[in-house]
Design an enzyme around this catalytic site. Structure first.
Site, mmCIF file in Angstrom:
data_model
loop_
_atom_site.group_PDB
_atom_site.id
_atom_site.type_symbol
_atom_site.label_atom_id
_atom_site.label_comp_id
_atom_site.label_asym_id
_atom_site.label_seq_id
_atom_site.Cartn_x
_atom_site.Cartn_y
_atom_site.Cartn_z
ATOM 1 N N TRP A 99 41.188 46.606 20.326
ATOM 2 C CA TRP A 99 43.229 47.425 19.763
ATOM 3 C C TRP A 99 43.810 46.430 20.133
ATOM 4 O O TRP A 99 45.205 46.544 18.983
ATOM 5 C CB TRP A 99 42.816 47.588 20.969
ATOM 6 C CG TRP A 99 41.952 49.314 20.878
ATOM 7 C CD1 TRP A 99 40.483 48.595 22.169
ATOM 8 C CD2 TRP A 99 41.644 50.053 20.736
ATOM 9 N NE1 TRP A 99 40.270 49.930 21.560
ATOM 10 C CE2 TRP A 99 40.150 50.374 20.883
ATOM 11 C CE3 TRP A 99 42.175 50.515 19.316
ATOM 12 C CZ2 TRP A 99 39.746 51.960 19.735
ATOM 13 C CZ3 TRP A 99 41.592 51.754 18.270
ATOM 14 C CH2 TRP A 99 40.681 52.486 19.364
ATOM 15 N N ASP A 166 49.672 46.986 26.386
ATOM 16 C CA ASP A 166 48.458 48.072 26.416
ATOM 17 C C ASP A 166 48.255 48.644 27.048
ATOM 18 O O ASP A 166 46.591 47.706 27.113
ATOM 19 C CB ASP A 166 48.434 48.152 25.129
ATOM 20 C CG ASP A 166 47.052 49.268 24.508
ATOM 21 O OD1 ASP A 166 46.775 50.269 25.593
ATOM 22 O OD2 ASP A 166 45.939 49.106 23.482
ATOM 23 N N LYS A 190 42.106 58.514 29.214
ATOM 24 C CA LYS A 190 41.610 58.400 29.519
ATOM 25 C C LYS A 190 41.381 58.855 31.245
ATOM 26 O O LYS A 190 40.460 58.868 31.512
ATOM 27 C CB LYS A 190 40.925 56.205 30.061
ATOM 28 C CG LYS A 190 40.112 55.377 28.343
ATOM 29 C CD LYS A 190 41.270 55.748 27.532
ATOM 30 C CE LYS A 190 40.497 54.869 26.572
ATOM 31 N NZ LYS A 190 39.668 54.626 25.800
HETATM 32 C C1 LIG Z 1 42.543 49.639 24.483
HETATM 33 C C2 LIG Z 1 42.817 50.820 24.196
HETATM 34 N N1 LIG Z 1 44.257 50.822 22.712
HETATM 35 C C3 LIG Z 1 44.609 51.202 22.501
HETATM 36 C C4 LIG Z 1 43.538 52.783 21.555
HETATM 37 C C5 LIG Z 1 43.413 53.641 20.620
HETATM 38 O O1 LIG Z 1 44.323 55.109 21.329
HETATM 39 P P1 LIG Z 1 43.859 56.110 20.302
HETATM 40 O O2 LIG Z 1 43.112 56.585 20.220
HETATM 41 O O3 LIG Z 1 44.539 57.023 21.981
HETATM 42 O O4 LIG Z 1 44.980 55.353 19.632
HETATM 43 C C6 LIG Z 1 42.238 52.931 23.043
HETATM 44 C C7 LIG Z 1 41.289 54.052 22.520
HETATM 45 O O5 LIG Z 1 40.583 53.830 23.285
HETATM 46 C C8 LIG Z 1 41.856 51.421 23.396
HETATM 47 O O6 LIG Z 1 41.120 52.228 24.722
#
Ligand SMILES: Cc1ncc(COP(=O)(O)O)c(C=O)c1O
Length: 353
Positions: A99, A166, A190
């Site tokens: 991520w 994030d 989550k």
């Molecule tokens: C730490 C983290 N950041 C970003 C995301 C991406 O999220 P989204 O699918 O809502 O764009 C996730 C998805 O699991 C994640 O775990």
């Protein structure tokens, strides 16, 4: 059969939240469903305001110059929005997993990005430490919990520049000094609610420093001015998130859930360490309290183990393809009893093998 939902997200939500949310879909306001009333109605405006203020209250950020927004486009949209709103010349990123890597990729579209440190060389099984954050960069970005690899930042740096984080997979799970951060974002799916909305916490005084024109939908200032209602918000996702935040407040807030989360993490990690059939993936000091990643030491036992946990009512235990093995995601709404069931299955495997 009672289910034990270890899914990484979307994931387990409190039963009482699911009941209230489903009732609201049938009848929220005198025979009208929550999802068929106007988002401009007083009923929904109150929900949005409650959700925004509960988020700030739980994080201890009320009255400190922060605004809470419920936006769309997932946490992935924030990879882009952060750069749009904050990146004038260059930014510094900590690369701790898939991520972070994706956030870096989006920011690179705009300008010069440096990685202050990365754990890519070890398939992200640890959190780099001892790196320096340069003072002449626009902001520093990090990922607090690496959902895929099962690592978590335990101590955040004292950043000399605005810090963006994030927190998609560990927001509201542990006490932190949240005022260290200037922007926090987290996809709802989550620890908050269904997919479809992303909580963004913005310290207002970090905005307005870039010279580019920002498209309205990507501009934090526009969303702040419109009280998170610039366009039609995802009403069901916001309502359910509000219910979860209320549930957490009633439980005693982040401090109370943190104690539960610590118990769950201690239980699973002690089984991983004591049971010779399992091996933890992440470096011990960086282990995530939300996502425990582990593998079998003998792959021949895979079929037996998979049958056993499925028969015990466990769901969502398969690891992400970039790590393999297993991942036990233990978000706020997962009970200690569910972790006990998993640990029993793991120790039963040992007695059978
Ligand atoms: C730490 C983290 N950041 C970003 C995301 C991406 O999220 P989204 O699918 O809502 O764009 C996730 C998805 O699991 C994640 O775990």
């Amino acid at each position: 059969m009672q289910r034990h939902n270890f899914s990484a997200g979307p994931c387990v939500l409190p039963q009482e939240v699911l009941q209230k949310a489903s009732q609201a879909v049938l009848d929220y306001d005198n025979g009208l469903s929550l999802i068929e009333i106007s988002h401009r109605s007083k009923s929904f405006v109150d929900i949005m305001e409650q959700a925004r203020s509960l988020a700030l209250e739980l994080l201890g950020l009320e009255g400190k110059g922060y605004k809470a927004l419920f936006l769309q486009g997932g946490a992935s949209m924030q990879f882009l929005m952060v750069a749009q709103n904050m990146l004038e010349k260059r930014a510094a990123y900590l690369n701790t997993g898939t991520w972070s890597d994706k956030a870096i990729k989006e920011a690179k579209i705009f300008d010069d990005i440096i990685e202050v440190a990365s754990s890519k060389n070890a398939n992200y099984n640890y959190i780099p430490k001892g790196y320096e954050i340069p003072e002449d960069y626009d902001y520093f970005h990090c990922t607090s919990n690496n959902t895929i690899f099962g690592t978590q930042i335990k101590e955040f740096p004292n950043s000399p520049i605005p810090m963006v984080c994030d927190m998609s997979s560990d927001i509201f799970s542990r006490t932190l000094d949240f005022s260290k951060f200037d922007i926090i974002y987290a996809g709802a799916q989550k620890n908050m609610g269904p997919a479809g909305t992303t909580l963004v916490i913005v310290k207002e005084d970090v905005l307005g420093k870039v010279s580019r024109k920002i498209p309205s939908m990507l501009d934090y200032k526009v969303h702040i001015e419109k009280s998170s209602m610039f366009n039609t918000p995802p009403v069901f996702a916001v309502y359910t998130s509000m219910l979860t935040l209320q549930w957490l407040k009633d439980l005693g807030g982040i401090k109370a859930i943190e104690e539960e989360n610590e118990k769950k993490a201690r239980l699973i990690y002690s089984e991983i360490d004591l049971n010779p059939l399992f091996k933890g993936f992440a470096a011990k000091e960086d282990r995530s309290y939300m996502n425990a990643t582990f593998t079998l030491t003998n792959d021949d036992l895979k079929e037996t183990f998979d049958t056993m946990w499925k028969e015990a009512g466990i769901n969502g235990l398969n690891g992400h393809r970039s790590v393999g093995g297993y991942r036990a995601s233990m978000y706020n709404a997962l009970s200690l009893d569910s972790v006990k069931v998993l640990v029993e299955v793991m120790s039963e495997l040992e007695s059978k093998a």
